[in-house]
Design an enzyme around this catalytic site. Structure first.
Site, short mmCIF file in Angstrom:
data_model
loop_
_atom_site.label_atom_id
_atom_site.label_comp_id
_atom_site.label_asym_id
_atom_site.label_seq_id
_atom_site.Cartn_x
_atom_site.Cartn_y
_atom_site.Cartn_z
CG ASP A 113 66.66 52.08 -15.11
OD1 ASP A 113 66.90 53.24 -14.74
OD2 ASP A 113 66.92 51.67 -16.25
CG ASP A 163 72.53 54.35 -11.15
OD1 ASP A 163 71.54 54.96 -10.68
OD2 ASP A 163 72.41 53.36 -11.89
CG HIS A 164 69.47 57.41 -12.31
ND1 HIS A 164 70.01 56.16 -12.42
CD2 HIS A 164 68.51 57.49 -13.27
CE1 HIS A 164 69.40 55.51 -13.40
NE2 HIS A 164 68.49 56.30 -13.94
CB SER A 166 62.58 55.99 -18.23
OG SER A 166 63.68 56.53 -18.92
NE ARG A 186 64.84 54.79 -23.38
CZ ARG A 186 64.45 54.07 -22.34
NH1 ARG A 186 64.39 54.62 -21.14
NH2 ARG A 186 64.13 52.80 -22.48
NE ARG A 229 62.09 59.27 -16.05
CZ ARG A 229 62.75 59.90 -17.00
NH1 ARG A 229 62.26 61.00 -17.53
NH2 ARG A 229 63.89 59.44 -17.44
#
Length: 803
Positions: free
Chosen positions: A197, A132-133, A688, A481, A690
């Site tokens: 995520d 999806d990213h 995030s 965000r 991340r």
């Protein structure tokens, strides 16, 4: 383009998605209300969870909150984690056994590369991958998806091959956003799941604990290793009553309001547990919106007691067996807090007092009621205009959200109005897209000028090919965000967060000061038009459409161990991960080697600052390449400049630079094997989940980061990768360490050996002055083993080799 990529493109071209505009209607599909899913791996093992909870009750001997019930019912060993029943919240480290893992394509690459180093034949728990990213929003769903399938073919091929090899469900590009798909397919009341995520808590709308983590944490669950979490404190949020009669306030406005009260770090180390009659007056997807944005206040996750709206949603999405099992577990008290359970803090919100709210710019906790927003515009001197309006994303792409937006579009069309600015709409999943198409919602939005994007994250995470500009401008979004440069790469774009209804209505005015609750718009005929408050449908009357069957993976796939993992040795996007070396020779406990301070970072430094997304997403599976974006938007506190660092020991004769970009200086340190440290400000690593923001400094040789405070996920990610995170005991000491100073740990040897618990820093200034700085830490016994081994993966691998 590989033959596999060509095949994906061909399948997409043959599907109902990629044909001429206005011919997107999906062939008649069986509504998911009548087509039940295989729920064998979705339904929580309620009997065993309840049995373990009885053991917990005997230890703790007190009423439990809902969040505690779910957490403690998933303990690997209740006696070990809870000890003698003393202080638990904020004190104990819990060893947990999550039931499921979900990974989005950007983070799944590194998670799988780490999992591959463990040498296991399959994931120990059900897992899924969601593409999806990596789909960039340019012109619209059709062309954007086709383009992404070509440009990202090698990444998708890698993910699909790993999914086949290890028995992981693979949701290909175009299937939807990870969090919407999890809510529609995998979430279940009372479950504990992990997702790579930060907005994984979205699934909490179905009454579970869904926690965002880094890839190394996901690997814990996938290898069957107990996953460690410091027991969160529990903040109770008491919701009273119903939203106001005018109909404009929504669940999004509730969480925007709460973000304003708590700030971006007010939920750190806490679970937000909602209760009260106000919970039962909202839809399941509305609760998911609230849980989703709990990430913006730093909360570990958010949850709600099991409600009739959750039950209805489970039935509507083909999970009746889950609903029936949850009904029984709920009747035994598992899915709600005990009477008399105590919270660490209680916040009361009367829904009737809420009004639409806009949050921003540049931070999701700057909340302004819509009625006061025009005054703020005047005070700040902002232009009274909006340059774009965007709705959708994982936060607000439910059927209910889209029916509200479509109703407003129909009102506007009847008045002769069109969107005055670019108006972009992102469906959350193929199921939502297909149902919108069938029920005329897509047509209603397109008729007033909306562009419907692919079922993906798109502009929300920076995948938006917007015309380049450095001009100050304002956009309105229903995203979660809004950090600087996040959406379009322009640091002067101000993103104001609102509900899909408010964003949609304001698209027809084009003015930042427009309030659809009270204001009117002049129509082409010269009349005055005022919107009526939209009414959304929580569930489609005809049931959900499944859409294109090619987007749905086979449930519970069997691992295919002979499947080769597809990684080209010459790839610039994928790179086999090499284990990090231990900081300690022979893995013997000691002090960290003497480190040079690379820089002191000023102010807000999110994971977007540490490891930017946008165009860098293409390197998520290549640590060497993506590390070149390390801290490129961070501010150096010593000179106020962005992406500037100093190497006070540079040897110009060797081509080294005394002043350069942060990645360049870090590379110079790495080249001469100079370990280094970083000094950072409050809530470092906000945003995030991340893990690249932890991997990249470690890759370049960072051994220590000392902060005024850390965001939860990022601190854990640093620990996982063998970077020691320390907290200043006195936050004012932040100013005492500068670039070029030599930093040494004192007391770490004893801490690693179990003989002490205090670590301080000996700082030798460039002028020879020596300072001693006190610090605190949150390292657990197991986390110290990760540090000693060089990373959590090294420790896991060593344990498995020894057995």
């Amino acid at each position: 383009m590989s033959s596999k990529a060509r095949g994906i493109v061909q399948r997409c071209q043959n599907s109902s998605l990629v044909i001429q505009k206005r011919s997107l209607a999906t062939p008649a599909a069986i509504p998911l209300t009548t087509k039940q899913k295989d729920c064998t791996t979705i339904t929580p093992p309620y009997e065993s969870l309840l049995a373990k909870l009885e053991t917990v009750r005997k230890i703790l001997k007190r009423p439990l909150t809902l969040a505690e019930k779910i957490l403690y019912a998933h303990l690997d060993n209740p006696q070990k984690s809870l000890g003698g029943g003393g202080p638990i919240r904020g004190e104990a480290y819990l060893q947990l056994k999550p039931q499921r893992v979900a990974m989005q394509d950007a983070s799944a690459q590194m998670a799988l590369l780490q999992f591959m180093t463990c040498g296991l034949p399959a994931s120990a728990v059900p897992a899924s991958i969601h593409c999806d990213h990596l789909i960039q929003a340019v012109t619209g769903a059709e062309e954007d998806l086709k383009r992404s399938l070509v440009t990202n073919a090698e990444v998708f091929d890698f993910l699909e091959s790993a999914a086949k090899k290890y028995g992981i469900e693979f949701w290909g590009p175009g299937s939807g956003i990870i969090h919407q798909i999890v809510l529609e397919n995998y979430a279940a009341p009372g479950m504990l799941m992990l997702g790579t995520d930060s907005h994984t808590p979205n699934a909490g709308g179905l009454g579970l604990l869904a926690i965002g983590v880094g890839g190394a944490d996901a690997v814990d669950a996938m290898t069957g290793t107990p996953w460690e979490l410091k027991a969160p404190r529990i903040t109770g949020v008491h919701l009273k009553g119903k939203f106001p009669e005018h109909g404009w306030a929504s669940p999004k406005d509730l969480i925007l309001h709460l973000a304003g009260k708590l700030t971006v770090k007010g939920g750190t180390g806490r679970i937000l547990e909602y209760f009260g009659d106000g919970v039962y007056n909202q839809s399941c997807t509305g609760l998911a919106t609230i849980a989703n944005m709990g990430a913006e206040v730093g909360a570990t996750t958010s949850t709600f007691p099991y409600t009739p709206s959750m039950r209805a949603y489970l039935h509507a999405t083909g999970r009746s067996p889950v609903a029936e099992a949850a009904d029984k577990a709920g009747a035994q008290g598992y899915l709600k807090a005990d009477e008399g359970a105590e919270y660490d803090e209680v916040i009361e919100i009367n829904l009737a007092d809420l009004e639409p709210t806009l949050n921003g710019p540049f931070t999701p906790d700057l909340a302004t009621p819509l009625s006061k927003f025009p005054t703020l515009i005047q005070e700040k001197g902002w232009k009274d205009e909006v340059s774009a309006a965007l709705i959708g994303s994982c936060t607000n792409s439910s059927y209910e959200d889209m029916t509200r937006a479509a109703e407003l579009a129909k009102q506007a069309k009847a008045a002769g109005l069109k969107a005055q600015i670019p108006f972009l709409c992102t469906p959350g999943s193929e199921q939502i897209r297909a149902t919108m198409e069938r029920d005329g919602l897509t047509a209603a939005l397109e008729d007033v000028g909306a562009t419907v994007l692919a079922n993906a994250c798109g502009p929300c995470i920076g995948q938006w090919k917007r015309p380049e500009s450095n001009d100050e401008n304002s956009i309105l979004t229903s995203f979660n965000r809004n950090f600087k440069s996040r959406n379009d790469g322009n640091k002067n774009t101000m993103n104001f967060l609102g509900s899909p209804s408010i964003v949609t209505a304001m698209a027809f005015s084009g003015k930042l000061s427009f309030n659809p609750v009270t204001d009117t718009i002049t129509t082409p005929s010269g009349g005055q038009f005022k919107f009526k408050a939209p009414v959304g449908l929580t569930l489609p009357e005809k049931g959900f459409e499944s859409g294109n069957p090619a987007f749905y993976p086979a449930p519970n796939p069997t691992p295919q161990p002979d499947t080769p993992i597809v990684i080209s040795p010459s790839s610039s996007r994928l790179e086999v991960l090499q284990p990090f070396e231990s900081h300690f020779p022979g893995n013997v406990p000691g002090e960290l080697p003497p480190m040079k301070c690379l820089m002191r970072v000023r102010g807000k430094c999110t994971t977007d600052h540490i490891s930017a997304a946008g165009p860098w997403l293409k390197y998520k599976g290549h640590l060497t390449n993506i590390s070149e974006n390390l801290l490129i938007t961070a501010v150096n506190d010593e000179n106020g400049e962005v992406n500037v660092a100093f190497d006070h020991d540079a040897k110009v004769s060797d081509g080294q630079e005394a002043s350069s970009s942060i990645p360049k200086i870090a590379q110079q340190f790495k080249a001469r094997s100079q370990p280094w440290a970083l000094v950072v400000d409050e809530n470092y690593g906000e945003g995030s989940a991340r893990e690249h923001a932890a991997l990249q400094p470690r890759f370049y040789g960072c051994a220590l980061i000392v902060a005024r405070s850390f965001a939860r996920i990022h601190e854990t990610n640093l620990k996982k990768q063998g970077v020691l995170p320390l907290w200043f005991a006195d936050k004012a000491d932040y100013n005492l360490i500068a670039s070029g100073d030599v930093v040494e740990t004192v007391g770490l040897t004893d801490l690693l050996s179990g003989k002490g618990n205090q670590v301080s820093l000996k700082v030798t200034k460039r002028d020879g002055q020596v300072l001693n700085i006190k610090t605190t830490h949150t390292m657990s016994e197991d986390q110290l083993k990760w540090l000693q081994a060089g990373s959590a993966l090294n420790h896991i691998r060593a344990l498995r080799q020894s057995t």
